[in-house]
Design an enzyme around this catalytic site. Structure first.
Site, PDB file in Angstrom:
ATOM      1  N   ASP A 284      63.122  15.493  52.653  1.00 49.31           N
ATOM      2  CA  ASP A 284      63.435  16.202  51.514  1.00 49.31           C
ATOM      3  C   ASP A 284      64.800  17.334  51.846  1.00 49.31           C
ATOM      4  O   ASP A 284      65.302  17.271  51.107  1.00 49.31           O
ATOM      5  CB  ASP A 284      61.847  16.718  51.119  1.00 49.31           C
ATOM      6  CG  ASP A 284      61.255  15.756  50.563  1.00 49.31           C
ATOM      7  OD1 ASP A 284      61.749  14.458  50.649  1.00 49.31           O
ATOM      8  OD2 ASP A 284      60.511  16.196  49.717  1.00 49.31           O
TER       9      ASP A 284
ATOM     10  N   ARG B 220      65.232   2.194  49.241  1.00 47.61           N
ATOM     11  CA  ARG B 220      65.587   1.752  50.499  1.00 47.61           C
ATOM     12  C   ARG B 220      64.712   1.055  51.059  1.00 47.61           C
ATOM     13  O   ARG B 220      64.638  -0.263  51.042  1.00 47.61           O
ATOM     14  CB  ARG B 220      65.478   2.945  51.924  1.00 47.61           C
ATOM     15  CG  ARG B 220      65.749   2.626  52.962  1.00 47.61           C
ATOM     16  CD  ARG B 220      64.835   3.958  53.842  1.00 47.61           C
ATOM     17  NE  ARG B 220      63.822   4.919  53.419  1.00 47.61           N
ATOM     18  CZ  ARG B 220      62.252   3.946  53.802  1.00 47.61           C
ATOM     19  NH1 ARG B 220      62.495   3.240  54.985  1.00 47.61           N
ATOM     20  NH2 ARG B 220      61.721   4.760  53.399  1.00 47.61           N
ATOM     21  N   ARG B 221      63.505   1.403  50.746  1.00 49.76           N
ATOM     22  CA  ARG B 221      61.973   0.472  50.669  1.00 49.76           C
ATOM     23  C   ARG B 221      62.024  -0.686  50.041  1.00 49.76           C
ATOM     24  O   ARG B 221      62.164  -2.053  50.267  1.00 49.76           O
ATOM     25  CB  ARG B 221      61.015   1.009  49.951  1.00 49.76           C
ATOM     26  CG  ARG B 221      60.248   2.271  51.717  1.00 49.76           C
ATOM     27  CD  ARG B 221      59.154   2.698  51.268  1.00 49.76           C
ATOM     28  NE  ARG B 221      58.871   3.651  51.754  1.00 49.76           N
ATOM     29  CZ  ARG B 221      58.547   5.227  51.541  1.00 49.76           C
ATOM     30  NH1 ARG B 221      58.290   5.237  50.070  1.00 49.76           N
ATOM     31  NH2 ARG B 221      58.008   6.536  52.383  1.00 49.76           N
TER      32      ARG B 221
ATOM     33  N   ARG C 253      56.540   7.089  40.399  1.00 52.33           N
ATOM     34  CA  ARG C 253      56.564   8.183  41.090  1.00 52.33           C
ATOM     35  C   ARG C 253      54.791   8.173  40.596  1.00 52.33           C
ATOM     36  O   ARG C 253      54.070   8.056  40.543  1.00 52.33           O
ATOM     37  CB  ARG C 253      57.171   8.659  39.059  1.00 52.33           C
ATOM     38  CG  ARG C 253      58.241   8.731  39.419  1.00 52.33           C
ATOM     39  CD  ARG C 253      59.004   9.806  40.745  1.00 52.33           C
ATOM     40  NE  ARG C 253      58.719  11.333  41.473  1.00 52.33           N
ATOM     41  CZ  ARG C 253      59.272  12.252  40.666  1.00 52.33           C
ATOM     42  NH1 ARG C 253      59.877  12.070  39.779  1.00 52.33           N
ATOM     43  NH2 ARG C 253      58.404  13.575  41.537  1.00 52.33           N
TER      44      ARG C 253
END
Length: 329
Positions: free
Chosen positions: A87, A134-135, A152
């Site tokens: 993060d 990315r995933r 989320r």
């Protein structure tokens, strides 16, 4: 007159309030107490990333999880703060230092699907929840028929969407699931060759104020140098690529275990990295190794290799995509 024994001053450790964040803060607090003797109190801090339902790219990326903790640190409300290292923005923060990186937990990604299903078992067009470009890109690279659904919420919320049938599966960080005791829900763990983690995934970052040199020195007791080298290389690559939080970038570095290094040889840092198109059809890869002391330069070198082969074009396309999410534990 008997001598008075003074109790060590309790350190105030700032953390996000989510169950996963509190679990990882407790992990750090216990390590600090065990290795230094200093008691630690966890102070929960609410961040914009926790209360907003907007996609992370719309409210500032993963930095929204960090800024409130840093404000509490600079304001004297807490003495130190713990973050998921992935993060952390790659640039420096005025008045704050990265004082410790504890031993890194498992950096891999994990699939949680109903009925014990692995990725290959899911039906055509299966809906997989992930807030991470990315995933999503790497999932589509493995199976182009999948539908990646932006999602989320904390890990419990995401897992609930699978058990309730709203989604066929979700992908989360193995380390995060382990910290909240949900390893048993995992149906498949992706090796880095299948799905490269986010830079810094599985690692924690402990920050303190720059002017608190005594505390920074104390926190060296919980720092793992191999983990520092690995995440330094990964973050160096991310910084050199100048990518925003919506770019599908994976990187993983690790120091070779001490037991496999021949006598007289130094331990090496090995790294692989990739930049992908959002649909997973294009993937540029780079890999290399260096002495652990050369971690920062290794990240720079692999970024330069990726840029030479067209990474800037893929990053530009990715950042133009609407409603991109980001990696969240």
């Amino acid at each position: 007159m008997s001598a008075v024994t003074l109790r060590p001053v309790t350190l105030r450790l700032g953390s996000r309030k989510s169950p996963m964040a509190i679990a990882q803060a407790r992990q750090v607090a216990d390590m600090i107490t065990e290795r230094t003797g200093r008691p630690v109190e966890i102070v929960g801090v609410t961040t914009l990333g926790d209360v907003s339902r907007a996609q992370l790219t719309q409210i500032g990326g993963t930095g929204v999880f960090v800024s409130a903790l840093r404000e509490a640190l600079l304001g004297g409300e807490v003495d130190l703060a713990v973050h998921s290292l992935k993060d952390l923005p790659t640039g420096p923060a005025a008045g704050i230092v990265l004082a410790a990186v504890p031993p890194r937990d498992d950096p891999r990604d994990a699939l949680v699907a109903r009925d014990g299903a692995k990725l290959a078992d899911l039906p055509p067009g299966a809906r997989i929840g992930t807030g991470s470009p990315r995933r999503a890109a790497q999932l589509l690279g493995l199976r182009a028929d999948l539908r990646c659904v932006p999602i989320r919420g904390n890990a419990g919320t995401r897992l609930g969407k699978v058990s309730e049938g709203e989604l066929d599966a979700v992908v989360l960080a193995y380390a995060g699931l382990a910290r909240i005791g949900h390893v048993g829900a995992i149906t498949q763990v992706f090796e880095p060759d299948e799905m490269l983690p986010a830079p810094g995934q599985g690692a924690l970052a402990v920050e303190c104020r720059e002017d608190d040199a005594g505390l920074a020195a104390l926190l060296q007791a919980v720092t793992d140098e191999a983990s520092v080298a690995a995440v330094t290389a990964e973050r160096s690559l991310l910084e050199a690529l100048e990518a925003g939080c919506s770019a599908p970038i994976g990187a993983y570095a690790a120091v070779t275990p001490a037991g496999v290094v021949p006598p007289g040889k130094h331990r090496q840092l090995r790294m692989q990295a990739a930049v992908m198109s959002p649909d997973g059809r294009r993937m540029l890869r780079a890999h290399g190794d260096a002495a652990a002391a050369g971690a920062w330069q290794l990240g720079r070198d692999l970024a330069a290799e990726l840029l030479r082969t067209g990474a800037s074009d893929l990053i530009s396309v990715s950042e133009a995509q609407p409603n991109s999410g980001n990696d969240v534990q």
